[in-house]
Design an enzyme around this catalytic site. Sequence first.
Site, short mmCIF file in Angstrom:
data_model
loop_
_atom_site.label_atom_id
_atom_site.label_comp_id
_atom_site.label_asym_id
_atom_site.label_seq_id
_atom_site.Cartn_x
_atom_site.Cartn_y
_atom_site.Cartn_z
CG LEU A 1 -1.87 -1.21 1.28
CD1 LEU A 1 -2.57 -1.29 2.63
CD2 LEU A 1 -2.91 -1.14 0.16
NE ARG A 2 5.54 0.72 -3.32
CZ ARG A 2 6.68 0.02 -3.32
NH1 ARG A 2 7.29 -0.26 -2.17
NH2 ARG A 2 7.21 -0.39 -4.44
CG ASP B 1 5.23 -9.67 -4.58
OD1 ASP B 1 5.06 -9.11 -3.47
OD2 ASP B 1 6.36 -9.90 -5.04
#
Lengths: 316, 425
Positions: free
Chosen positions: B64-65, B306
């Site tokens: 999700l950064r 991924d």
Amino acid sequence: MNLQLTADGRLRHLLTLDGLPRAILTQILDTAESFMDVGEREVKKVPLLRGKSIFNLFFEPSTRTRTTFEIAAKRLSADVVNLNIATSSQTKGEAILDTVDNLAAMHADMFIVRHSQSGAAHFIARNVAPHISVVNAGDGRHAHPTQGLLDMFTIRRYKGAFHNLTVAVVGDVLHSRVARSQIHALTTLGVPEVRVIGPKTLLPAGVEQMGVQVFHNMEDGLRDCDVVIMLRLQNERMKGALLPSAQEYFKFFGLTPGKLALAKPDAIVMHPGPMNRGVEIDSEVADGPQSVILPQVTYGIAVRMAVMAMLAGGNG
Amino acid sequence: MKIHIRHGRVVDPCNQHDGLADVFVAAGKIVAVGAAPADFHANRVIDATGLVVCPGLVDLSVRLREPGFEYKATLESEMLAAAAGGVTSLACPPDTDPPLDEPGLVEMLKFRAKNLPGPRVYPIGALTQKLDGKLLTEMAELREAGCVAFTQADAPLTDTQVLLRAMEYAATFGFSLWLRPQDVFLARGGIAHDGAIASRLGLPGIPALAETVALATILQLARATGARVHLTRLSTRDGIAMVRAAKAQGLAVTCDVATPHVHLCENDLIGFDSHLHLTPPLRELRDRDAIREALRDGSIDALCSDHTPVDEDEKQVPFGESSPGASGVELLLPLTLKWAREMGAPLTKAIDLVSWKPAQILGVSSGTLSVGSCADICVFDETAEWVVTSRTLASQGKNTPFLDQPMQGRVRYTLIDGHLDFEAH
């Protein structure tokens, strides 16, 4: 899609010799032959590329290759600009594409590119305007096509043909873009036996799938060869996990008169330069009668002229 | 909110169900499959004629950064993308900046996610502090904050003593460790599979041995400690064979692969497209084929995306300088369906790999359409064709090796906790 060729099969960029048809390789060598006398004239120039701007884009330092490209371009009457980007914009953090776009805005016609990353020339070629050609002057470990071509030119000059030769490429194939380009050219031009010789630490995985025979000792590998091509061993590889020492390397893989005697009596010895005397090659061999190392340099100019002329002609 | 999903083909691997049925949702739960419960008056009727109704997808790896990499993607953009991909639960690895190694960071992420529409977010906690492979994190505290397992993500753990202690400590509490087997020394400097293609392209190699050597160590330590180990992102034929053998010997280990590795291999690298720069690297055709077969025979337990959104500037550079990873949460379903079509595998098997099985690995009660379970549901059109472009992807990361390629299978509705969080236009 082949990035290097136009829809009608002409040379669009020169990025690698891998997959380039034999007819094109031969055409480059023939064209180079026609340029051989230009260097011997009193006025060493032909007007083929007059008005064209050629940018030497060197992201990795090089004097020798850059100089030969520069001479070749000047003999074709092109305007040449040298950019040593390794010490300019890149260190200021400018992205490659910004550099390329800026130079394109200066109406460049051709980029001669050297970069430390494999695939960098492909990357630039994919991103340039349609009128700009890219010549790969060495990308990482991947390819150095003009070096491969000048080596073929040299072999053809001394041996006349390719179909009856045994050629050995000796040394650090793993890290060598020169070796990869040579192997592709040799197999494409029909050399029946291409050998690579080196310790297992310096040969890439699956190298035999490039169409070569693998040898781990010089005595077997050099036997009856017509051409022996030595590769440069980079200083940083001489000591460490790949090789214990330069001395031991020279003892087992250095080309000495004794080892060269195993090849055919008229075998020629080549090296892309710069040489490490006493590491991969003995001075007696480097300077001996079978060495064609200096002619290689001379031929390099004609071959680079041929490539540039074909690219510019193909797009003009 | 009561929802009636009617006339759909209900595929529910957990209950071995594949057939036409209606699904009834009320108060966030599935209240019936088949006949309507008495007095059921739907607020919304979804016509699923010709569509498949299955458990919402459970994706074991979605980056999700946040925190730290908001320029690559944000929670908002990626939760939306996940919902558009039919994903209703996702596990996010701790390789953020800072990494998820403290309870406060995990609580903040959970809190932020909870207040946004989109899937349930299950953080995987960092196994070591700062992911530097030296000191263990406060696993029990992190568990209380909401971490469902612990991992190094792609960060190395070179010290086998630390790995042994981590397994012992995790086993004390019954926590699960997620480990990607890669020997850091054998992989050092590499960017592509060490084989004929990388040799030809002059790309420094990561040998298959990097996976198998690390795997041997992990399996030995897991045997000795009894730790629950989930192996992430297997990539080699030999690695899969080792896991298969370990399972046959009774070791309770599970594993997953990422969708790109089911369809691509080293041959695709010719041309140096940096979108194919992945971790682990794309390996040989025989490895890809082994993955496809192992998905069928159950040796590989789950498929994940991924999902790794990367800033476009980080891909617009030569291959070796590019950031690895591919955006993929929206391609999880179509790429799983593609595998099933090409392998002749039944739809229940395909859905199982991306819903029920990964839910088991996460240890959560999703991935099923059982009556009484949470109403996490995906409704998709199995035959709808579309093309992957920067406009058809909702994710902020447009970096995918499948760009411009046609896909078959598209999500129409995603229900999460009984809410219609995504509806295709």
